[in-house]
Every structure is written in structure tokens, then in C-alpha cells.
Design a protein around this motif. Structure first.
Motif, PDB file in Angstrom:
ATOM      1  N   VAL A 281      -1.027   4.544  -5.682  1.00  0.00           N
ATOM      2  CA  VAL A 281      -1.835   3.921  -4.638  1.00  0.00           C
ATOM      3  C   VAL A 281      -1.211   2.621  -4.129  1.00  0.00           C
ATOM      4  O   VAL A 281      -1.437   2.215  -2.989  1.00  0.00           O
ATOM      5  N   SER A 282      -0.411   1.974  -4.963  1.00  0.00           N
ATOM      6  CA  SER A 282       0.292   0.767  -4.539  1.00  0.00           C
ATOM      7  C   SER A 282       1.636   0.713  -5.250  1.00  0.00           C
ATOM      8  O   SER A 282       1.903   1.499  -6.161  1.00  0.00           O
TER       9      SER A 282
ATOM     10  N   GLY B 276       1.899   1.767  -8.936  1.00  0.00           N
ATOM     11  CA  GLY B 276       0.604   1.750  -9.597  1.00  0.00           C
ATOM     12  C   GLY B 276      -0.157   3.033  -9.324  1.00  0.00           C
ATOM     13  O   GLY B 276      -0.478   3.349  -8.181  1.00  0.00           O
ATOM     14  N   LEU B 277      -0.441   3.774 -10.396  1.00  0.00           N
ATOM     15  CA  LEU B 277      -1.127   5.059 -10.269  1.00  0.00           C
ATOM     16  C   LEU B 277      -2.630   4.899 -10.439  1.00  0.00           C
ATOM     17  O   LEU B 277      -3.108   3.980 -11.118  1.00  0.00           O
ATOM     18  N   VAL B 278      -3.391   5.800  -9.837  1.00  0.00           N
ATOM     19  CA  VAL B 278      -4.830   5.851 -10.082  1.00  0.00           C
ATOM     20  C   VAL B 278      -5.030   6.295 -11.530  1.00  0.00           C
ATOM     21  O   VAL B 278      -4.622   7.391 -11.915  1.00  0.00           O
TER      22      VAL B 278
ATOM     23  N   PHE C 276       0.881  -1.169   0.000  1.00  0.00           N
ATOM     24  CA  PHE C 276       0.000   0.000   0.000  1.00  0.00           C
ATOM     25  C   PHE C 276       0.922   1.223   0.000  1.00  0.00           C
ATOM     26  O   PHE C 276       1.706   1.408   0.926  1.00  0.00           O
ATOM     27  N   HIS C 277       0.881   2.030  -1.052  1.00  0.00           N
ATOM     28  CA  HIS C 277       1.855   3.102  -1.224  1.00  0.00           C
ATOM     29  C   HIS C 277       1.754   4.118  -0.083  1.00  0.00           C
ATOM     30  O   HIS C 277       0.669   4.600   0.238  1.00  0.00           O
ATOM     31  N   PRO C 278       2.887   4.467   0.548  1.00  0.00           N
ATOM     32  CA  PRO C 278       2.832   5.418   1.664  1.00  0.00           C
ATOM     33  C   PRO C 278       2.279   6.777   1.252  1.00  0.00           C
ATOM     34  O   PRO C 278       1.602   7.435   2.052  1.00  0.00           O
TER      35      PRO C 278
END
Length: 236
Positions: free
Chosen positions: A223-224, A202-204, A151-153
């Protein structure tokens, strides 16, 4: 290390990992979209998935990652999870050779036995990353890979959103969440003797907005992330 409480905008009641995932198990796969983790695994360039004879699937949950591993040609996998209810769902899928109820930092699995160690969306529940990286190194054979989806900080801090689920009565409930910078992963990985081989974020994007239209406001934010580590042939 940053504290999630400094960024929390939700104020949800918070429960521990075993309690939270026990309550979430039945609906977990309906609420975690593949674009969060499996899509990132699809995009990785370094792993040669079909060459993996045996994988250790840490925090295997309901078996989503195990199903994906079998789909890309991984021959066999053993799974570890802390939550009996999640393991029961993984067991029903029948994709793991062995399932163990244990902490990901002390799995009880045999050392040096795996060509791949993989975990997805568990790091935010660990107060300290170092025991996970050390256990992965113990499990891995020389030259093996350790693949993490995290889960990307940035997203946790920017959105103030913990890992959470909706309880049976409709209450949103958070599961204990920690913020780990990507540099924390690098330090933990290098400290355990791993060599970083690949990093993807991984971008929105359109895929995310199709699943969560309200996330249009987050477009372009990571986001991840997926990290791929390689164990040196001389590492212990």
C-alpha cells in the motif's frame, strides 16, 4: 506514465491539491494511520536519524513527519507546504524552525544546506516527479539522504482508490491523483544524480486490518513504499 483515470473505480468529485488539503486539514491526522508512513520510516535501516543536523521537510502538511523527526533525534527541520491551513497546524506544533508556503519543486530554501530531505505521501499529486528530485538534490549537501514515502502504485491501480477525504457534508472528495511506477522514481532519482540506498514496501498486514477491518481483502498487497536516496559527494 499510467493515468489514474484508467483505474478509478470511485468516480469521486476531484479537487486540486491546495483546495483539497485546505478542506481536509482539520481531520487529516484522524484519517491517515501511522502504519501508512511513519511505520515505514521506523523500519528503515540506512538513515542515521540522530546524525542529521538539519532536515528539509517537503510537503510537511500538519507537521506529523516533523514531530516524528524530532522524536528520532533530528536536530532541526524546515518545512514547506502548498496549503496555508496545513501549515497553520504545523506551526501550532512548533517542531519546525521555519515554515514556508511554496511548491515542493521550487521551495525557495537555501541550496546545499540540508543533511536530509524528506517527503511523505505527496508524490501521487505531482504530474512529473523530476522537478521534485531535482529540487531535493539542490537542497541536499554532499552525502545527504533523500527519503520519500509514497502511495504504492500497485495499490492505487489495484484498488482504483485515489487520495480522498470526507467533506463536512459527508461527500467523499478526491484530490488530484497520479500513478507513478517505482521505475518512474528510479528514473527521476538517477536523472537527478541520486544513488538508491534502500527500498521498503509496506504491505497490508495485521496492523492495517486492525485500523481498517474492511481491508482484510487487500491483505498482502503493498500500500505504500519508502525509498532512500544518497547524494554523491561529487554531485551538484
Amino acid at each position: 506514465m499510467s493515468r489514474f483515470s484508467d483505474f478509478d473505480t470511485r468516480g469521486y468529485r476531484t479537487v486540486d491539491v491546495r483546495t483539497g488539503y485546505g478542506a481536509w486539514a482539520a481531520g487529516y491526522e484522524d484519517t491517515v494511520p501511522d502504519v501508512m508512513d511513519l511505520a515505514l520510516l521506523d523500519e528503515l535501516a540506512v538513515p542515521d536519524w540522530p546524525s542529521v543536523r538539519r532536515a528539509a521537510d517537503l510537503g510537511c502538511g500538519t507537521g506529523r513527519t516533523g514531530v516524528w523527526l524530532r522524536g528520532v533525534g533530528v536536530e532541526a527541520a524546515d518545512g514547506v507546504d502548498l496549503t496555508p491551513q496545513m501549515l497553520a497546524r504545523a506551526r501550532a506544533k512548533g517542531v519546525h524552525d521555519r515554515l514556508v508556503e511554496a511548491d515542493v519543486a521550487a521551495t525557495g530554501l537555501p541550496g546545499g544546506a540540508y543533511g536530509l530531505v524528506i517527503c511523505s505521501l505527496i508524490d501521487e499529486h505531482l504530474a512529473d516527479l523530476r522537478p521534485l528530485y531535482r529540487e531535493a538534490a539542490r537542497l541536499a549537501e554532499p552525502g545527504a539522504l533523500f527519503v520519500l514515502v509514497v502511495f504504492h502504485p500497485h495499490f492505487i491501480m489495484m484498488s482504483g482508490m485515489p487520495t480522498h477525504f470526507t467533506a463536512a457534508d459527508g461527500e467523499p472528495v478526491a484530490i488530484t491523483t497520479h500513478v507513478h511506477q517505482l521505475s518512474d522514481h528510479v528514473a527521476a532519482g538517477l536523472g537527478a544524480g541520486w544513488q538508491l540506498a534502500e527500498l521498503r514496501e509496506g504491505l497490508v498486514d495485521d496492523r492495517w486490518v486492525a485500523v481498517k477491518p474492511k481491508w482484510e481483502r487487500y491483505r498482502g498487497h503493498p500500500v505504500s513504499a519508502a525509498l532512500v536516496w544518497r547524494k554523491g559527494v561529487d554531485a551538484s
